[in-house]
Motif scaffolding. Structure first.
Motif, PDB file in Angstrom:
ATOM      1  N   GLU A   1       1.030  -1.208  -0.300  1.00 59.45           N
ATOM      2  CA  GLU A   1       0.271  -0.174   0.188  1.00 59.45           C
ATOM      3  C   GLU A   1       0.609   1.183   0.131  1.00 59.45           C
ATOM      4  OE1 GLU A   1      -1.951   1.067   3.224  1.00 59.45           O
ATOM      5  OE2 GLU A   1      -0.899  -0.300   5.126  1.00 59.45           O
TER       6      GLU A   1
ATOM      7  N   HIS B   1       0.596   1.413  10.722  1.00 58.35           N
ATOM      8  CA  HIS B   1      -0.686   0.706   9.655  1.00 58.35           C
ATOM      9  C   HIS B   1      -1.087   1.980   9.917  1.00 58.35           C
ATOM     10  CE1 HIS B   1      -5.086  -0.084   8.933  1.00 58.35           C
ATOM     11  NE2 HIS B   1      -5.133   0.242  10.338  1.00 58.35           N
ATOM     12  N   HIS B   2      -1.540   2.839   8.650  1.00 56.37           N
ATOM     13  CA  HIS B   2      -1.992   3.786   8.245  1.00 56.37           C
ATOM     14  C   HIS B   2      -3.774   3.665   8.459  1.00 56.37           C
ATOM     15  CE1 HIS B   2       1.603   5.031   5.779  1.00 56.37           C
ATOM     16  NE2 HIS B   2       0.682   5.853   6.161  1.00 56.37           N
TER      17      HIS B   2
ATOM     18  N   HIS C   1      -1.794  -7.064  12.231  1.00 59.02           N
ATOM     19  CA  HIS C   1      -1.183  -6.398  10.815  1.00 59.02           C
ATOM     20  C   HIS C   1      -1.798  -6.871   9.535  1.00 59.02           C
ATOM     21  CE1 HIS C   1       0.330  -3.244   7.647  1.00 59.02           C
ATOM     22  NE2 HIS C   1      -1.546  -2.853   8.262  1.00 59.02           N
TER      23      HIS C   1
ATOM     24  N   HIS D   1      -6.763  -7.525   7.511  1.00 53.62           N
ATOM     25  CA  HIS D   1      -6.819  -6.025   6.321  1.00 53.62           C
ATOM     26  C   HIS D   1      -7.915  -5.478   5.857  1.00 53.62           C
ATOM     27  CE1 HIS D   1      -4.817  -2.258   6.148  1.00 53.62           C
ATOM     28  NE2 HIS D   1      -3.865  -2.319   7.054  1.00 53.62           N
TER      29      HIS D   1
HETATM   30 ZN   LIG Z   1      -2.485  -1.169   7.371  1.00 54.39          ZN
END
Ligand SMILES: [Zn+2]
Ligand SMILES: [Zn+2]
Ligand SMILES: [Zn+2]
Length: 249
Positions: free
Chosen positions: A4, A61-62, A134, A138
């Motif tokens: 990502e 993690h965003h 994570h 997800h």
């Molecule tokens: Zn993430």
């Protein structure tokens, strides 16, 4: 997960690109470094040039993820004006959360050497207890990313309806509120069924033992066999992987 971070976009004042650091000066990995960052596991990488291993740290993690913010907010022509005028950085600390991978959990609960490993029955809770993994739900069907996508769409629709009345503070404020809400959501999910430690140790007879490890909502959790007593493949496979990496490293 890490792919990502290849994505994202910048539009005017709006920074949606993960950076080390980004133009705003935020390093998305350092900005969420947790107290437990020394807990790593040996991760094996199979590259064309050969195998190698490295010590895998926490993942950054965003909370409002890069892909849905890019697709549903930054890329929407109807709200381009307000997006461009909004000073908001996706790597701000309130939008970042350090999370373990399942490998960190396996490493914590098992004694692993290059010859293999076994689960220790007397492990205390890890410092990253009650944080979902994570790499668990997800991106599954209607999993975490899907939820963020829905919220990002709703937000863009609302701004579109507001038309020229939409202000940068509306967009920034809504994103900040969503970061905060989903941080709480993840904390709540990590505490389901009494939390990750309780379930890793005593979840054998509980069909929902995986809930605290998953990023998804109750109905969307991907179930796996309980690892401790039946010593399921998922742990065995990871012990093998980490042992192999220790050998390489
Ligand atoms: Zn993430
Ligand atoms: Zn991310
Ligand atoms: Zn930035």
């Amino acid at each position: 997960m890490s792919d990502e971070h290849q994505r994202g976009a910048k539009k005017g004042e709006f920074c949606g690109i993960p950076g080390n650091p980004c133009e705003c000066g935020n390093d998305y990995i350092k900005i969420c470094e947790p107290g437990w960052s020394s807990h790593t596991f040996a991760r094996l990488v199979k590259a064309k040039a050969g195998k190698f291993a490295f010590e895998k740290k926490y993942e950054a993690h965003h909370v409002m993820c890069v892909a849905p913010v890019s697709a549903e907010v930054i890329a929407k022509p109807a709200i381009e004006g307000v997006v461009k005028a909004t000073k908001w950085c996706i790597n701000n600390s309130d939008n970042m959360l350090a999370m373990p991978l399942w490998g960190h959990t396996v490493m914590w609960y098992c004694d692993i050497t290059e010859d293999g490993g076994e689960i220790k029955d007397d492990s205390p809770a890890p410092p990253f207890a009650n944080i979902p993994q994570h790499d668990w739900d997800h991106n599954c069907k209607q999993g975490y990313t899907w939820e963020i996508e829905q919220e990002a769409k709703k937000l863009a629709d609302k701004l579109k309806e507001m038309g020229h009345k939409a202000q940068p503070k509306n967009l920034a404020g809504a994103l900040n509120a969503l970061s905060s809400r989903f941080k709480t959501t993840l904390a709540t999910r990590g505490g389901r069924k009494g939390g990750t430690h309780k379930m890793f140790i005593d979840g054998a007879s509980d069909s929902e033992w995986c809930h605290p490890f998953s990023m998804a909502s109750d109905g969307k959790v991907t179930s796996k066999g309980f690892p401790v007593r039946s010593f399921d493949e998922r742990v065995a496979k990871w012990i093998k992987r980490i042992a192999e990496a220790i050998k390489e490293g």
